[in-house]
Design a protein around this motif. Structure first.
Motif, PDB file in Angstrom:
ATOM      1  N   SER A  42     -27.390 -20.551 -52.645  1.00  0.00           N
ATOM      2  CA  SER A  42     -25.967 -20.224 -52.755  1.00  0.00           C
ATOM      3  C   SER A  42     -25.112 -21.478 -52.756  1.00  0.00           C
ATOM      4  CB  SER A  42     -25.558 -19.294 -51.607  1.00  0.00           C
ATOM      5  OG  SER A  42     -26.310 -18.109 -51.631  1.00  0.00           O
ATOM      6  N   TRP A  43     -25.493 -22.447 -51.951  1.00  0.00           N
ATOM      7  CA  TRP A  43     -24.766 -23.710 -51.906  1.00  0.00           C
ATOM      8  C   TRP A  43     -24.852 -24.420 -53.255  1.00  0.00           C
ATOM      9  CZ3 TRP A  43     -26.327 -28.645 -48.730  1.00  0.00           C
ATOM     10  CH2 TRP A  43     -25.231 -29.519 -48.687  1.00  0.00           C
ATOM     11  N   ILE A  44     -26.029 -24.412 -53.856  1.00  0.00           N
ATOM     12  CA  ILE A  44     -26.205 -25.023 -55.171  1.00  0.00           C
ATOM     13  C   ILE A  44     -25.345 -24.322 -56.218  1.00  0.00           C
ATOM     14  CG2 ILE A  44     -27.858 -25.394 -57.054  1.00  0.00           C
ATOM     15  CD1 ILE A  44     -30.004 -25.852 -54.934  1.00  0.00           C
ATOM     16  N   TYR A  45     -25.304 -22.991 -56.171  1.00  0.00           N
ATOM     17  CA  TYR A  45     -24.486 -22.237 -57.131  1.00  0.00           C
ATOM     18  C   TYR A  45     -23.019 -22.652 -57.041  1.00  0.00           C
ATOM     19  CZ  TYR A  45     -28.570 -19.095 -57.162  1.00  0.00           C
ATOM     20  OH  TYR A  45     -29.828 -18.576 -57.254  1.00  0.00           O
ATOM     21  N   SER A  46     -22.529 -22.811 -55.807  1.00  0.00           N
ATOM     22  CA  SER A  46     -21.113 -23.162 -55.631  1.00  0.00           C
ATOM     23  C   SER A  46     -20.822 -24.571 -56.137  1.00  0.00           C
ATOM     24  CB  SER A  46     -20.720 -23.041 -54.154  1.00  0.00           C
ATOM     25  OG  SER A  46     -21.278 -24.084 -53.383  1.00  0.00           O
ATOM     26  N   ILE A  47     -21.755 -25.492 -55.924  1.00  0.00           N
ATOM     27  CA  ILE A  47     -21.581 -26.873 -56.393  1.00  0.00           C
ATOM     28  C   ILE A  47     -21.544 -26.921 -57.918  1.00  0.00           C
ATOM     29  CG2 ILE A  47     -22.689 -29.139 -56.531  1.00  0.00           C
ATOM     30  CD1 ILE A  47     -23.705 -28.718 -53.691  1.00  0.00           C
ATOM     31  N   ILE A  48     -22.448 -26.181 -58.559  1.00  0.00           N
ATOM     32  CA  ILE A  48     -22.486 -26.157 -60.024  1.00  0.00           C
ATOM     33  C   ILE A  48     -21.210 -25.549 -60.589  1.00  0.00           C
ATOM     34  CG2 ILE A  48     -23.658 -25.139 -62.015  1.00  0.00           C
ATOM     35  CD1 ILE A  48     -26.279 -25.411 -60.459  1.00  0.00           C
ATOM     36  N   LEU A  65     -14.780 -16.002 -49.495  1.00  0.00           N
ATOM     37  CA  LEU A  65     -15.701 -16.082 -48.363  1.00  0.00           C
ATOM     38  C   LEU A  65     -16.622 -14.861 -48.237  1.00  0.00           C
ATOM     39  CD1 LEU A  65     -13.777 -17.822 -45.452  1.00  0.00           C
ATOM     40  CD2 LEU A  65     -15.989 -18.478 -46.386  1.00  0.00           C
ATOM     41  N   PRO A  66     -16.096 -13.625 -48.304  1.00  0.00           N
ATOM     42  CA  PRO A  66     -17.013 -12.470 -48.220  1.00  0.00           C
ATOM     43  C   PRO A  66     -18.061 -12.468 -49.338  1.00  0.00           C
ATOM     44  CG  PRO A  66     -14.735 -11.778 -47.921  1.00  0.00           C
ATOM     45  CD  PRO A  66     -14.696 -13.202 -48.377  1.00  0.00           C
ATOM     46  N   PHE A  67     -17.648 -12.892 -50.529  1.00  0.00           N
ATOM     47  CA  PHE A  67     -18.582 -12.952 -51.656  1.00  0.00           C
ATOM     48  C   PHE A  67     -19.714 -13.927 -51.365  1.00  0.00           C
ATOM     49  CE2 PHE A  67     -19.879 -15.350 -55.433  1.00  0.00           C
ATOM     50  CZ  PHE A  67     -20.420 -14.337 -56.214  1.00  0.00           C
ATOM     51  N   TRP A  68     -19.379 -15.134 -50.931  1.00  0.00           N
ATOM     52  CA  TRP A  68     -20.415 -16.143 -50.673  1.00  0.00           C
ATOM     53  C   TRP A  68     -21.270 -15.767 -49.465  1.00  0.00           C
ATOM     54  CZ3 TRP A  68     -21.720 -18.959 -54.470  1.00  0.00           C
ATOM     55  CH2 TRP A  68     -20.782 -19.434 -55.384  1.00  0.00           C
ATOM     56  N   TYR A  69     -20.672 -15.094 -48.510  1.00  0.00           N
ATOM     57  CA  TYR A  69     -21.451 -14.637 -47.355  1.00  0.00           C
ATOM     58  C   TYR A  69     -22.517 -13.646 -47.807  1.00  0.00           C
ATOM     59  CZ  TYR A  69     -22.536 -12.695 -42.759  1.00  0.00           C
ATOM     60  OH  TYR A  69     -23.193 -12.284 -41.626  1.00  0.00           O
ATOM     61  N   TYR A  70     -22.126 -12.733 -48.706  1.00  0.00           N
ATOM     62  CA  TYR A  70     -23.092 -11.753 -49.237  1.00  0.00           C
ATOM     63  C   TYR A  70     -24.158 -12.462 -50.078  1.00  0.00           C
ATOM     64  CZ  TYR A  70     -25.073  -8.276 -52.387  1.00  0.00           C
ATOM     65  OH  TYR A  70     -25.946  -7.523 -53.111  1.00  0.00           O
ATOM     66  N   ILE A  71     -23.734 -13.380 -50.936  1.00  0.00           N
ATOM     67  CA  ILE A  71     -24.673 -14.102 -51.805  1.00  0.00           C
ATOM     68  C   ILE A  71     -25.671 -14.899 -50.976  1.00  0.00           C
ATOM     69  CG2 ILE A  71     -24.850 -15.978 -53.495  1.00  0.00           C
ATOM     70  CD1 ILE A  71     -23.903 -13.372 -54.691  1.00  0.00           C
ATOM     71  N   SER A  72     -25.202 -15.504 -49.875  1.00  0.00           N
ATOM     72  CA  SER A  72     -26.104 -16.302 -49.036  1.00  0.00           C
ATOM     73  C   SER A  72     -27.145 -15.430 -48.354  1.00  0.00           C
ATOM     74  CB  SER A  72     -25.300 -17.088 -47.998  1.00  0.00           C
ATOM     75  OG  SER A  72     -24.697 -16.226 -47.049  1.00  0.00           O
ATOM     76  N   LYS A  73     -26.783 -14.211 -48.000  1.00  0.00           N
ATOM     77  CA  LYS A  73     -27.756 -13.287 -47.399  1.00  0.00           C
ATOM     78  C   LYS A  73     -28.724 -12.758 -48.454  1.00  0.00           C
ATOM     79  CE  LYS A  73     -26.691 -10.515 -44.107  1.00  0.00           C
ATOM     80  NZ  LYS A  73     -26.127  -9.404 -43.306  1.00  0.00           N
ATOM     81  N   ARG A  74     -28.242 -12.652 -49.691  1.00  0.00           N
ATOM     82  CA  ARG A  74     -29.067 -12.103 -50.775  1.00  0.00           C
ATOM     83  C   ARG A  74     -30.000 -13.159 -51.363  1.00  0.00           C
ATOM     84  NH1 ARG A  74     -31.996 -10.535 -54.001  1.00  0.00           N
ATOM     85  NH2 ARG A  74     -31.760  -8.990 -55.664  1.00  0.00           N
TER      86      ARG A  74
END
Length: 418
Positions: free
Chosen positions: A284-290, A269-278
């Motif tokens: 970020s959602w697309i990256y997670s789906i792939i 969660l902290p990783f994706w939170y940072y990625i979504s802000k960056r």
């Protein structure tokens, strides 16, 4: 409005996700298998029953959403929903000796209705506590953090008490947890967010849906993405116990594998939170789906004894879970605020619409997969080569195809700028 998001509001709102997660786990993972294997209802009939119950429930969501916008405080609906949920969950986890498909249908409709009364106003609060998009992200990620923590707890306790292999005993334990935690954390929710104000809703239900129809063109493709991706997520959740039991042949490890999966989501969660802000919520959602799609490519090729490879699949797909849970709901809160007109309130309608999509997705996952398995005689001969191939394909390839289709719709959502 709400320049600062207080810790009291953040935690009182987020902690209420704990009993909801503990309740949701048995409904989507344990309950269908329990009624097919232990209660003895035909697998295809279980799938059809839950599908019909979900479809009926879908039509109540817009009404509940609009009523929660127009009348009373959100908490009134949440309290009523909690009472209905506790009542119906008791009878689902304590089936009568002569329980049949009609019994499952009645109490499924009741619990789905109570779930709507509870969750639609609850999710709507996230768009009203703060109108800051970063706060929306924080509220959503915090809520999903406690959701995953609760799921991990719900999975660990049956394992700790050595009942993880018994669906009925696991369900009874979930019932006791929900019974004690729901009233306590509901009180905390009401106290901690009592100053949250709704925008006065002076329009009719018909007018609200006309407004939604006239303005939804911007996000129509995104709505399809939500729906398709939810189906893709619900299929493995529905088939998880069957896949681990009959393909991997590691029934004793079900609790451990689920724990690893959701714990990976917590740590991510902290990783994706940072990625979504960056990089933005959409990317970020697309990256997670792939990421999830790539790792699921290996699932249909797994067989008996492949515990370690499947464990790796659980870790990596669990890592993508963190983003896949909080980013869509955070985007939904952003959209809800864009749809809100001055002196009017559409938050509940929008969240009820998304609840409809989620329920249709879950219904489709259970209905389609259980009906297909039942038609091909899976419940009578789960170890046959046909049953193994069918289960592996449904568990692995089908979700990948759906997730890639969801990515296409996300990319085509030109108005999505978050």
């Amino acid at each position: 409005m709400n320049k600062e998001l207080s810790k009291l509001k953040l935690f009182s709102y987020s902690l209420f996700a704990i009993p909801l997660a503990i309740l949701g786990l048995p409904l989507y993972i344990y309950l269908p298998t329990f009624y097919a294997k232990d209660v003895g209802i035909d697998m295809a009939l279980v799938g059809a029953t839950l599908l019909i119950a979900r479809v009926i429930d879908v039509f109540t969501d817009p009404i509940i959403g609009r009523l929660s916008d127009k009348y009373f405080k959100r908490y009134v609906f949440i309290i009523i929903g909690s009472i209905i949920v506790l009542f119906s969950f008791y009878f689902l986890t304590h089936p009568l000796s002569n329980a049949n498909a009609f019994y499952l249908f009645i109490f499924s409709v009741l619990i789905y209705t109570g779930w709507s009364l509870l969750t639609i106003p609850y999710f709507s609060l996230s768009a009203e506590i703060s109108f800051n998009k970063n706060h929306n992200n924080l509220l959503a990620s915090s809520r999903e953090f406690f959701t995953i923590i609760a799921v991990v707890l719900a999975l660990f306790l049956p394992y700790y008490y050595n009942i993880s292999k018994d669906e009925q005993k696991s369900l009874l334990l979930m019932w006791e947890l929900v019974l004690y935690l729901l009233p306590i954390l509901l009180s905390f929710l009401v106290f901690g967010t009592k100053n949250t104000q709704k925008i006065d809703a002076d329009i009719t239900i018909k007018e609200s849906f006309v407004f939604l129809k006239e303005n939804s063109f911007k996000f129509r493709k995104l709505f399809f993405a939500f729906f398709i991706n939810n189906i893709a997520n619900a299929i493995p959740a529905t088939l998880f116990i069957l896949f681990v039991t009959y393909v991997i042949n590691e029934k004793d490890s079900i609790g451990v594998l689920l724990l690893v999966y959701f714990l990976s989501g917590v740590l991510a969660l902290p990783f994706w939170y940072y990625i979504s802000k960056r990089f933005g919520k959409k990317n970020s959602w697309i990256y997670s789906i792939i990421l999830a799609s790539l790792v699921f490519l290996y699932v249909p090729f797994l067989s008996e004894g492949d515990f370690v490879p499947f464990l790796i699949v659980c870790i990596i797909s669990g890592f993508s879970l963190g983003a896949d849970m909080f980013l869509p709901s955070s985007i939904q809160a952003d959209i809800a605020q864009e749809f809100t007109k001055q002196n009017s309130q559409f938050t509940g309608v929008l969240f009820s619409f998304w609840a409809m999509l989620t329920k249709l997705a879950l219904a489709s996952a259970v209905g389609i997969t259980f009906i297909i398995l039942g038609v091909f005689g899976f419940d009578s001969n789960p170890q046959s080569s046909t049953s193994q191939l069918l289960l592996s394909s449904l568990y692995g390839f089908f979700p990948i195809a759906l997730k890639l289709l969801a990515v296409v719709f996300i990319l085509k959502s030109k108005h999505l700028k978050y």
